[in-house]
Scaffold this motif. Structure first.
Motif, PDB file in Angstrom:
ATOM      1  N   ALA A 194       0.837  -1.207   0.000  1.00 35.50           N
ATOM      2  CA  ALA A 194       0.000   0.000   0.000  1.00 35.50           C
ATOM      3  C   ALA A 194       0.869   1.253   0.000  1.00 35.50           C
ATOM      4  N   ILE A 195       1.927   1.227   0.788  1.00 36.41           N
ATOM      5  CA  ILE A 195       2.828   2.381   0.837  1.00 36.41           C
ATOM      6  C   ILE A 195       3.623   2.483  -0.465  1.00 36.41           C
ATOM      7  N   ALA A 196       3.980   1.351  -1.030  1.00 35.79           N
ATOM      8  CA  ALA A 196       4.696   1.361  -2.309  1.00 35.79           C
ATOM      9  C   ALA A 196       3.863   2.046  -3.394  1.00 35.79           C
ATOM     10  N   LYS A 197       2.551   1.824  -3.381  1.00 35.35           N
ATOM     11  CA  LYS A 197       1.670   2.470  -4.353  1.00 35.35           C
ATOM     12  C   LYS A 197       1.631   3.976  -4.121  1.00 35.35           C
ATOM     13  N   LEU A 198       1.610   4.384  -2.848  1.00 35.04           N
ATOM     14  CA  LEU A 198       1.625   5.808  -2.537  1.00 35.04           C
ATOM     15  C   LEU A 198       2.931   6.452  -2.995  1.00 35.04           C
ATOM     16  N   MET A 199       4.030   5.731  -2.811  1.00 34.65           N
ATOM     17  CA  MET A 199       5.326   6.254  -3.223  1.00 34.65           C
ATOM     18  C   MET A 199       5.359   6.497  -4.727  1.00 34.65           C
ATOM     19  N   GLU A 200       4.767   5.584  -5.472  1.00 37.76           N
ATOM     20  CA  GLU A 200       4.734   5.728  -6.928  1.00 37.76           C
ATOM     21  C   GLU A 200       3.848   6.910  -7.326  1.00 37.76           C
ATOM     22  N   GLU A 201       2.702   7.017  -6.661  1.00 37.07           N
ATOM     23  CA  GLU A 201       1.763   8.087  -6.980  1.00 37.07           C
ATOM     24  C   GLU A 201       2.345   9.465  -6.679  1.00 37.07           C
ATOM     25  N   TYR A 202       3.055   9.571  -5.562  1.00 35.86           N
ATOM     26  CA  TYR A 202       3.599  10.872  -5.145  1.00 35.86           C
ATOM     27  C   TYR A 202       5.074  11.042  -5.518  1.00 35.86           C
ATOM     28  N   GLU A 203       5.614  10.084  -6.256  1.00 32.58           N
ATOM     29  CA  GLU A 203       6.994  10.140  -6.739  1.00 32.58           C
ATOM     30  C   GLU A 203       7.986  10.341  -5.589  1.00 32.58           C
TER      31      GLU A 203
END
Length: 207
Positions: free
Chosen positions: A100-109
């Motif tokens: 879930a955090i990995a997806k956030l990292m991708e979304e927010y670069e």
């Protein structure tokens, strides 16, 4: 009463949180530690917004900020973007194995800082699981220790004698940090094994 969110006038009642008002009006605000069944605690701070009142602006956690008068709210300014990127970076260092955090990292670069982290796992200490367990009247788990050793656990890290194996804690966890092992006849959680029949009874009690 009305408040303005991202230029849209939104009707609201005194005491409602900004997050509640935004969601009712289809306005997205990111969250990790929020669940509609439980009061907000502002633990993850990902839901921060920028409000303006009397000509002054400030950043607040939308899940716990009650509206008492007319204000203007912005949910996605550059200032908030920077703030959220920093929060996500901290969460990723705390829980480098969370998808879930990995997806956030991708979304927010957000850059990957996992190699600098001494921690493993997926828990971000949001407390949702503890609140879920408390709400059904069990309180089998809680926050223990302090500082870098802080974690969610059972008393003394031993199988809890009061846990009913309902799995409510695992269901509300936003990062999949709570391990649940299911077999045809049983469920294993927090170091205890529970027959499936008992799960059905526990589910009724939870409802």
């Amino acid at each position: 009463m009305q408040i303005v969110i991202n230029g849209t006038a939104c009707e609201c009642e005194t005491g409602e949180t900004i997050l509640t008002i935004a969601r009712r009006n289809g306005i997205f605000i990111p969250t990790m530690c929020h669940h509609d069944k439980y009061p907000g605690e502002g633990a993850c701070r990902l839901c921060v917004v920028e409000i303006t009142e009397n000509g002054r602006s400030k950043v607040v956690a939308s899940c716990i900020y009650p509206v008492t008068h007319e204000i203007t709210v912005e949910t996605d300014t550059e200032k908030l973007q920077r703030y959220r990127r920093l929060l996500i970076a901290f969460m990723q260092r705390r829980a480098p194995n969370s998808e879930a955090i990995a997806k956030l990292m991708e979304e927010y670069e957000v850059p990957d800082y996992s190699l600098r982290s001494l921690l493993t796992g997926k828990c971000i200490l949001c407390g949702l699981c503890v609140r879920a367990c408390k709400k059904i009247g069990i309180s089998a788990i809680s926050m223990v220790k302090r500082g870098t050793g802080k974690k969610v656990s059972t008393p003394y890290d031993e199988p809890s004698p009061v846990c009913i194996g309902c799995g409510a804690c695992a269901r509300v966890c936003p990062t999949g940090a709570i391990l649940v092992t299911e077999t045809e006849d049983s469920r294993i959680i927090w170091g205890r094994e529970f027959p499936k029949k008992r799960h059905a009874a526990a589910g009724k009690k939870e409802e």
